[in-house]
Design an enzyme around this catalytic site. Sequence first.
Site, PDB file in Angstrom:
ATOM      1  N   ASP A  81     -11.176   2.532   3.635  1.00 26.72           N
ATOM      2  CA  ASP A  81     -11.509   1.115   3.427  1.00 26.72           C
ATOM      3  C   ASP A  81     -13.011   0.931   3.206  1.00 26.72           C
ATOM      4  O   ASP A  81     -13.456  -0.130   2.767  1.00 26.72           O
ATOM      5  CB  ASP A  81     -11.080   0.281   4.654  1.00 26.72           C
ATOM      6  CG  ASP A  81      -9.716  -0.369   4.444  1.00 26.72           C
ATOM      7  OD1 ASP A  81      -9.346  -0.630   3.281  1.00 26.72           O
ATOM      8  OD2 ASP A  81      -9.025  -0.626   5.453  1.00 26.72           O
ATOM      9  N   LYS A  90       0.845  -1.205   0.000  1.00 30.78           N
ATOM     10  CA  LYS A  90       0.000   0.000   0.000  1.00 30.78           C
ATOM     11  C   LYS A  90       0.878   1.251   0.000  1.00 30.78           C
ATOM     12  O   LYS A  90       0.607   2.210  -0.716  1.00 30.78           O
ATOM     13  CB  LYS A  90      -0.938  -0.017   1.214  1.00 30.78           C
ATOM     14  CG  LYS A  90      -2.047  -1.049   1.043  1.00 30.78           C
ATOM     15  CD  LYS A  90      -2.848  -1.314   2.304  1.00 30.78           C
ATOM     16  CE  LYS A  90      -3.783  -2.499   2.072  1.00 30.78           C
ATOM     17  NZ  LYS A  90      -4.501  -2.938   3.275  1.00 30.78           N
ATOM     18  N   GLN A 115      -4.658  -1.688   9.390  1.00 29.35           N
ATOM     19  CA  GLN A 115      -4.469  -3.009   8.780  1.00 29.35           C
ATOM     20  C   GLN A 115      -5.053  -4.101   9.686  1.00 29.35           C
ATOM     21  O   GLN A 115      -4.753  -4.157  10.875  1.00 29.35           O
ATOM     22  CB  GLN A 115      -2.959  -3.255   8.534  1.00 29.35           C
ATOM     23  CG  GLN A 115      -2.657  -4.544   7.806  1.00 29.35           C
ATOM     24  CD  GLN A 115      -3.245  -4.588   6.390  1.00 29.35           C
ATOM     25  OE1 GLN A 115      -3.156  -3.632   5.636  1.00 29.35           O
ATOM     26  NE2 GLN A 115      -3.874  -5.698   6.045  1.00 29.35           N
TER      27      GLN A 115
END
Length: 297
Positions: free
Chosen positions: A133, A66, A110
């Site tokens: 997200d 990422k 994460q």
Amino acid sequence: MVFHKKATRNEVYIVAKIIDGKAISAQIKEEVKQQVARLKAKGKEVTLAVIQVGNDPASSVYVGNKKKACEYVGIRSLSYELPEETTQEKLLSLIDELNGREDVDGILVQLPLPAWISEEGVLERISPSKDVDGFHPQNVGALCVGKPGLVPCTPAGIIELLKRSGIEIAGKECVVVGRSNIVGKPMALLLLGENGTVTIAHSRTKDLKRVTSRADILVVAVGKRKLITREYVKEGAVVIDVGIHRTSGSKKLCGDVDYESVEPVCSAITPVPGGVGPMTIAMLMHNCVESAGKGFN
Ligand code: NAD
């Protein structure tokens, strides 16, 4: 049989039996790069904060990828590597701080988190406008009622794969296998939003083969290697494989679909690797720009 739409002027479709997620994600990253540059020219630097708790090797690989993508498209990434023993309070207070910072546009935690931290509590603490997200209930609710919001990256990427491959969704029988909050449920809502006729199958579905066999577009997000074989697929269907599995003792990856047996009967299919996987990160970059761009257009 699913028909592939012909490209009209200004539309570039990559029409092929094997849907090339690498090429399509590269196209999206180029578009994002240009948007990031345009924002920069207006004095806005796009910034993503990435939080990792502990040092799970798989999570470290995802976080590393990422950050690399951020660098490529020109997004500034801030890294927060917290020790495994971090408490929920500490993590929440970092999120509060990042929520309050005007220079931070996106916050990504994460997953998975250590067992003593509530994932739900953490994800709900992220400001919905910075929830790149797309997991916050407010964004999920927006998706459900068809309002603008940040959309989970993997299913959003699948919609892009279909559209940019010239595959029509409207009126098609779409079957999603899997009902997770991250993939299956938002996938079903997005397909519905594109006017597909949507069925969700899951671990309690009776006679899965009968259900999947009616799909014109079959999306599989189950987490069981090669579950879907030729017998589950209607001839001419489009098959999207979300699963990622590492073959033990080798670096080879496989999906939830038995590619070798399904590929000859379908009209289009995503490979593993190189199908859905690269799209997830491309859509994360897209969401960062979406979040940063508000008020700068
Ligand atoms: P999950 O474990 O949260 O959900 C799996 C779903 O599959 C559940 O809803 C369950 O009801 C259903 N299921 C389980 N066994 C079944 C069976 N025998 N028949 C029908 N349904 C069954 O998983 P997830 O987070 O949705 O991920 C699914 C897969 O996709 C995993 O392999 C994961 O690694 C992969 N994944 C890939 C990406 C990507 O970027 N490519 C992103 C997220 C997840």
